[in-house]
Enzyme design. Sequence first.
Site, PDB file in Angstrom:
ATOM      1  N   LYS A   9       0.827  -1.200   0.000  1.00  0.00           N
ATOM      2  CA  LYS A   9       0.000   0.000   0.000  1.00  0.00           C
ATOM      3  C   LYS A   9       0.868   1.259   0.000  1.00  0.00           C
ATOM      4  O   LYS A   9       2.078   1.193   0.257  1.00  0.00           O
ATOM      5  CB  LYS A   9      -0.924  -0.055   1.222  1.00  0.00           C
ATOM      6  CG  LYS A   9      -1.815  -1.314   1.239  1.00  0.00           C
ATOM      7  CD  LYS A   9      -2.784  -1.318   2.402  1.00  0.00           C
ATOM      8  CE  LYS A   9      -3.658  -2.567   2.364  1.00  0.00           C
ATOM      9  NZ  LYS A   9      -4.738  -2.537   3.364  1.00  0.00           N
ATOM     10  N   TYR A  49     -11.884  -3.335  -3.816  1.00  0.00           N
ATOM     11  CA  TYR A  49     -12.470  -3.411  -2.471  1.00  0.00           C
ATOM     12  C   TYR A  49     -13.997  -3.438  -2.503  1.00  0.00           C
ATOM     13  O   TYR A  49     -14.628  -3.076  -1.508  1.00  0.00           O
ATOM     14  CB  TYR A  49     -11.972  -2.245  -1.614  1.00  0.00           C
ATOM     15  CG  TYR A  49     -10.565  -2.446  -1.073  1.00  0.00           C
ATOM     16  CD1 TYR A  49     -10.254  -3.546  -0.272  1.00  0.00           C
ATOM     17  CD2 TYR A  49      -9.557  -1.522  -1.351  1.00  0.00           C
ATOM     18  CE1 TYR A  49      -8.976  -3.731   0.236  1.00  0.00           C
ATOM     19  CE2 TYR A  49      -8.269  -1.696  -0.839  1.00  0.00           C
ATOM     20  CZ  TYR A  49      -7.995  -2.808  -0.047  1.00  0.00           C
ATOM     21  OH  TYR A  49      -6.728  -2.986   0.464  1.00  0.00           O
ATOM     22  N   PHE A  57     -15.676   2.464   6.460  1.00  0.00           N
ATOM     23  CA  PHE A  57     -14.297   2.866   6.155  1.00  0.00           C
ATOM     24  C   PHE A  57     -13.992   2.862   4.659  1.00  0.00           C
ATOM     25  O   PHE A  57     -12.882   3.192   4.244  1.00  0.00           O
ATOM     26  CB  PHE A  57     -13.307   1.966   6.896  1.00  0.00           C
ATOM     27  CG  PHE A  57     -13.445   0.488   6.608  1.00  0.00           C
ATOM     28  CD1 PHE A  57     -12.843  -0.086   5.497  1.00  0.00           C
ATOM     29  CD2 PHE A  57     -14.175  -0.324   7.461  1.00  0.00           C
ATOM     30  CE1 PHE A  57     -12.969  -1.448   5.240  1.00  0.00           C
ATOM     31  CE2 PHE A  57     -14.305  -1.694   7.212  1.00  0.00           C
ATOM     32  CZ  PHE A  57     -13.701  -2.253   6.091  1.00  0.00           C
ATOM     33  N   ARG A  85      -0.691 -15.005   3.847  1.00  0.00           N
ATOM     34  CA  ARG A  85      -1.579 -14.416   4.879  1.00  0.00           C
ATOM     35  C   ARG A  85      -0.942 -14.544   6.268  1.00  0.00           C
ATOM     36  O   ARG A  85      -1.020 -13.626   7.075  1.00  0.00           O
ATOM     37  CB  ARG A  85      -2.944 -15.127   4.870  1.00  0.00           C
ATOM     38  CG  ARG A  85      -3.761 -14.872   3.624  1.00  0.00           C
ATOM     39  CD  ARG A  85      -4.480 -13.558   3.615  1.00  0.00           C
ATOM     40  NE  ARG A  85      -5.511 -13.467   4.621  1.00  0.00           N
ATOM     41  CZ  ARG A  85      -6.340 -12.439   4.734  1.00  0.00           C
ATOM     42  NH1 ARG A  85      -6.238 -11.404   3.894  1.00  0.00           N
ATOM     43  NH2 ARG A  85      -7.253 -12.408   5.668  1.00  0.00           N
ATOM     44  N   THR A  91      -5.153  -7.889  10.558  1.00  0.00           N
ATOM     45  CA  THR A  91      -5.460  -6.628   9.859  1.00  0.00           C
ATOM     46  C   THR A  91      -5.035  -5.411  10.674  1.00  0.00           C
ATOM     47  O   THR A  91      -4.475  -4.454  10.132  1.00  0.00           O
ATOM     48  CB  THR A  91      -6.979  -6.554   9.560  1.00  0.00           C
ATOM     49  OG1 THR A  91      -7.360  -7.745   8.888  1.00  0.00           O
ATOM     50  CG2 THR A  91      -7.310  -5.363   8.679  1.00  0.00           C
ATOM     51  N   ASN A 112      -2.034  -0.388   6.923  1.00  0.00           N
ATOM     52  CA  ASN A 112      -1.463  -1.657   7.381  1.00  0.00           C
ATOM     53  C   ASN A 112      -0.551  -2.310   6.339  1.00  0.00           C
ATOM     54  O   ASN A 112      -0.370  -3.522   6.326  1.00  0.00           O
ATOM     55  CB  ASN A 112      -2.570  -2.605   7.861  1.00  0.00           C
ATOM     56  CG  ASN A 112      -3.562  -2.931   6.762  1.00  0.00           C
ATOM     57  OD1 ASN A 112      -3.429  -2.452   5.634  1.00  0.00           O
ATOM     58  ND2 ASN A 112      -4.542  -3.765   7.062  1.00  0.00           N
ATOM     59  N   HIS A 115      -1.824  -5.775   1.432  1.00  0.00           N
ATOM     60  CA  HIS A 115      -3.065  -6.521   1.222  1.00  0.00           C
ATOM     61  C   HIS A 115      -2.672  -7.865   0.614  1.00  0.00           C
ATOM     62  O   HIS A 115      -1.804  -7.923  -0.250  1.00  0.00           O
ATOM     63  CB  HIS A 115      -4.007  -5.786   0.261  1.00  0.00           C
ATOM     64  CG  HIS A 115      -5.119  -6.666  -0.222  1.00  0.00           C
ATOM     65  ND1 HIS A 115      -6.281  -6.853   0.478  1.00  0.00           N
ATOM     66  CD2 HIS A 115      -5.209  -7.469  -1.319  1.00  0.00           C
ATOM     67  CE1 HIS A 115      -7.061  -7.717  -0.166  1.00  0.00           C
ATOM     68  NE2 HIS A 115      -6.436  -8.100  -1.263  1.00  0.00           N
ATOM     69  N   GLU A 126      -8.743 -11.318  -8.002  1.00  0.00           N
ATOM     70  CA  GLU A 126      -7.831 -10.178  -7.787  1.00  0.00           C
ATOM     71  C   GLU A 126      -6.675 -10.198  -8.792  1.00  0.00           C
ATOM     72  O   GLU A 126      -6.282  -9.145  -9.299  1.00  0.00           O
ATOM     73  CB  GLU A 126      -7.308 -10.195  -6.348  1.00  0.00           C
ATOM     74  CG  GLU A 126      -8.403  -9.846  -5.336  1.00  0.00           C
ATOM     75  CD  GLU A 126      -7.941  -9.815  -3.891  1.00  0.00           C
ATOM     76  OE1 GLU A 126      -8.715  -9.349  -3.040  1.00  0.00           O
ATOM     77  OE2 GLU A 126      -6.816 -10.258  -3.589  1.00  0.00           O
TER      78      GLU A 126
HETATM   79  P1  CMP Z   1      -6.975  -5.211   3.664  1.00  0.00           P
HETATM   80  O1  CMP Z   1      -6.410  -6.542   4.020  1.00  0.00           O
HETATM   81  O2  CMP Z   1      -6.402  -4.509   2.484  1.00  0.00           O
HETATM   82  O3  CMP Z   1      -8.557  -5.366   3.444  1.00  0.00           O
HETATM   83  C1  CMP Z   1      -9.460  -4.324   3.694  1.00  0.00           C
HETATM   84  C2  CMP Z   1      -8.799  -3.126   4.308  1.00  0.00           C
HETATM   85  O4  CMP Z   1      -9.664  -2.169   4.898  1.00  0.00           O
HETATM   86  C3  CMP Z   1      -7.928  -3.599   5.454  1.00  0.00           C
HETATM   87  O5  CMP Z   1      -6.789  -4.256   4.942  1.00  0.00           O
HETATM   88  C4  CMP Z   1      -7.662  -2.296   6.184  1.00  0.00           C
HETATM   89  O6  CMP Z   1      -6.579  -1.599   5.627  1.00  0.00           O
HETATM   90  C5  CMP Z   1      -8.913  -1.460   5.892  1.00  0.00           C
HETATM   91  N1  CMP Z   1      -9.726  -1.215   7.061  1.00  0.00           N
HETATM   92  C6  CMP Z   1      -9.884  -0.034   7.651  1.00  0.00           C
HETATM   93  N2  CMP Z   1     -10.739  -0.107   8.671  1.00  0.00           N
HETATM   94  C7  CMP Z   1     -11.130  -1.380   8.744  1.00  0.00           C
HETATM   95  C8  CMP Z   1     -12.020  -2.093   9.615  1.00  0.00           C
HETATM   96  N3  CMP Z   1     -12.662  -1.497  10.614  1.00  0.00           N
HETATM   97  N4  CMP Z   1     -12.189  -3.416   9.393  1.00  0.00           N
HETATM   98  C9  CMP Z   1     -11.512  -4.052   8.375  1.00  0.00           C
HETATM   99  N5  CMP Z   1     -10.663  -3.403   7.524  1.00  0.00           N
HETATM  100  C10 CMP Z   1     -10.476  -2.090   7.709  1.00  0.00           C
END
Ligand code: CMP
Length: 156
Positions: A9, A49, A57, A85, A91, A112, A115, A126
């Site tokens: 990211k 997404y 979010f 993973r 997450t 974070n 992904h 994807e």
């Molecule tokens: P990712 O694994 O890319 O998948 C969805 C993304 O949404 C997750 O990582 C986070 O970066 C983002 N995100 C932000 N807020 C939340 C939340 N409350 N729950 C889950 N994902 C979140």
Amino acid sequence: MERTLVLLKPDAAQRGLVGHIISRFETKGLKLIALKMRTFPSDHLEQHYEVHKERPFFKNLVGFMSSGPVVAMCLEGKDAIKVVRQMVGATNSREAAPGTIRGDYGMSFSNNLVHASDGPDTAKSEMALWFNDEAEISEWEPANLGWTYNIAEELS
Ligand code: CMP
């Protein structure tokens, strides 16, 4: 052999962690078969997404992901989806176990760093979204494959 999609990211680029993170996947023994870096448009991130489109979010997530360069890659290996993973971690980076990428480099839920596809169907869709041209995928055999795996036991 399984394939999975990984995105680094915009926070990974901003914090100078792109090389470190790719290196962790390579040294684990995962094979890099596709790689590109670009600031992607919002509609592409919205598609990626889409499953989260009703979540509160979603708007911030798309804004963050389109705010700077994303490094997209495909990795291949035995059980690659699960292995990646596990390497990425929970997450919420603050809860991710030490030794995972988020656990070692992150402090944020939203920013974070990585992904990774969460299952075989997601990995397929994807990869089709991020690498829709077959020519972007390199089919190759690492010289050390027979040392990374025990061919008789694991790849027969
Ligand atoms: P990712 O694994 O890319 O998948 C969805 C993304 O949404 C997750 O990582 C986070 O970066 C983002 N995100 C932000 N807020 C939340 C939340 N409350 N729950 C889950 N994902 C979140």
